[in-house]
Scaffold this active site. Sequence first.
Site, PDB file in Angstrom:
ATOM      1  N   LYS A 176       0.854  -1.201   0.000  1.00 22.41           N
ATOM      2  CA  LYS A 176       0.000   0.000   0.000  1.00 22.41           C
ATOM      3  C   LYS A 176       0.885   1.244   0.000  1.00 22.41           C
ATOM      4  O   LYS A 176       1.899   1.272   0.703  1.00 22.41           O
ATOM      5  CB  LYS A 176      -0.906  -0.027   1.240  1.00 22.41           C
ATOM      6  CG  LYS A 176      -1.948   1.088   1.289  1.00 22.41           C
ATOM      7  CD  LYS A 176      -2.879   0.931   2.503  1.00 22.41           C
ATOM      8  CE  LYS A 176      -3.975   1.986   2.519  1.00 22.41           C
ATOM      9  NZ  LYS A 176      -4.909   1.818   3.663  1.00 22.41           N
ATOM     10  N   SER A 202     -10.101   1.829   2.685  1.00 16.98           N
ATOM     11  CA  SER A 202      -9.207   2.639   1.878  1.00 16.98           C
ATOM     12  C   SER A 202      -8.147   1.824   1.137  1.00 16.98           C
ATOM     13  O   SER A 202      -7.591   2.292   0.158  1.00 16.98           O
ATOM     14  CB  SER A 202      -8.502   3.668   2.765  1.00 16.98           C
ATOM     15  OG  SER A 202      -7.583   3.023   3.638  1.00 16.98           O
ATOM     16  N   SER A 251     -10.407  -0.507   6.798  1.00 18.44           N
ATOM     17  CA  SER A 251      -9.777  -0.381   5.478  1.00 18.44           C
ATOM     18  C   SER A 251      -9.134  -1.637   4.910  1.00 18.44           C
ATOM     19  O   SER A 251      -8.782  -1.668   3.733  1.00 18.44           O
ATOM     20  CB  SER A 251      -8.713   0.710   5.517  1.00 18.44           C
ATOM     21  OG  SER A 251      -9.334   1.944   5.355  1.00 18.44           O
TER      22      SER A 251
HETATM   23  N1  GLN Z   1     -13.557   4.140   6.173  1.00 10.61           N
HETATM   24  C1  GLN Z   1     -12.959   4.557   7.400  1.00 10.61           C
HETATM   25  C2  GLN Z   1     -12.597   6.014   7.315  1.00 10.61           C
HETATM   26  O1  GLN Z   1     -12.811   6.610   6.330  1.00 10.61           O
HETATM   27  C3  GLN Z   1     -11.777   3.724   7.724  1.00 10.61           C
HETATM   28  C4  GLN Z   1     -10.560   4.059   6.960  1.00 10.61           C
HETATM   29  C5  GLN Z   1      -9.384   3.217   7.353  1.00 10.61           C
HETATM   30  O2  GLN Z   1      -9.540   2.150   7.971  1.00 10.61           O
HETATM   31  N2  GLN Z   1      -8.203   3.684   7.019  1.00 10.61           N
HETATM   32  O3  GLN Z   1     -12.110   6.582   8.235  1.00 10.61           O
END
Ligand code: GLN
Length: 471
Positions: free
Chosen positions: A78, A153, A177
């Site tokens: 990532k 994400s 995410s």
């Molecule tokens: N969807 C969640 C957010 O927008 C989690 C994102 C994540 O786990 N990095 O904060």
Amino acid sequence: MDLNGLTLTAVKKGLLKKDFSSVELVKSCLSQIDKFDSQINSFITVCQETAIKQAELSDEEIKNGNDLPLLGVPIAVKDLFLTKDVRTTAASNVLKDYIPQYDATVVEKLKDAGAVIVGKLNCDAWAHGSSGENSDFGPTKNPWNKEYIPGGSSSGSAAALASGMCIASTGTDTGGSIRLPASFCNVVGLKPTYGKVSRYGIVAMASSLDSIGHFTKTVEDNALFLNVTAGKDILDATTPDIKVPDYTKNIKNGLRGIKIGIPKEYATKKEGIDENILRVFGDSLKQFESLGAKIIEISLPHTEYAIACYYIIQPAEVSSNLARYDGIRYGNTRQNFGKEAKRRIMLGTYTLSSGYYDAYYKKAMKVRTLIKKDFEDAFNKVDAMITPVSPTLPWKLGEKINDPLKMYLSDIFTVTANLAGIPGLSVPAGFINGFPVGIQILGKHFSEELLYRIGYAYEQETKFYEQKPNL
Ligand code: GLN
């Protein structure tokens, strides 16, 4: 042989038996990227030359009889993980030209284990999002249907793996995410216990929630990967000095006598959960019962406050973490932050400011303790829990982009694990209208071994992971 379709376990065997070489394998991943990534957009940077060179060195090592856990295996990372001499953007224009001088601890461990880094993966900028659409490098598409989001994400991490562009990938999970995109793309994703894997050298989102994990095709692969990345790091004070077991050791022990809790708050239509998802979830419970597990209804009474609590604590920490990007020491100016990052900086600054701190941040911290306690109470009665991962199927690209609240609600079943610091494993559980659906297995702190055992038994019975998208 379909090299791209192989599991990590099969790749290791094949390389050792010399059925194929690391160079052949890496080239076949690179050619898959070449053929299909213009449609999927899962990579921000592809490390073509260095990957082939690394694969050649791996083949030499294999020839000399050396054996390392990931020797010659193509892994993608990532783009939140710092990689020495390889651009690391966090999918934001702020860091679009940033070349780190050192590796994240996890990257270092992967390299020490012999992995070949094939490239850096797209994601929501700064890991803010549930769909992959917040990237300044364009949205990632779901390989199962390219008009739909792959989940975020860690969008590129799941999409690239499902598309056969790597054999495993890394991700970060602050509120879902890893688990959400794993579920939307039919792969396995682990959010480990907070602190199990070092956060050093990974662009911070919300430091008290961030967990560093990974994606694989199968549960056993996932355990092999955690064997490499887990453990104490003197550069991250939140990594406890607990011995790292061999996570594959007890994976085949079966489920007889295991008590699995079903949180009643996670399985009702009240939370706007899709009926088809409830059906798949119900089917999975029957499977667990037939495998010898005991299903017990439990309650996590503070679940309804989880999203509100998460979306106060997380932006507060985001506003603090993103303050370091001032465009002076590295990166571009703050004008380059996208809409979502600005929204979170504003929200976080507000809830942390004097006059509001007690009403918002402090209250959310108290609720966080109650949510943690809900889990502690439940784990006095059961060994693990099973829940859906997401209340909905993947949605169409663009569908929720102008409605952040709607997007935030997709995290309803995942944020609680981050607030409590417990591990969660997302495992493929079936398909609805051609879209993959996963289930989530939650356990006590540091119970990854048990989660793998439960996930493995279920996976071997159902084999949903064998299904691949038609690119
Ligand atoms: N969807 C969640 C957010 O927008 C989690 C994102 C994540 O786990 N990095 O904060």
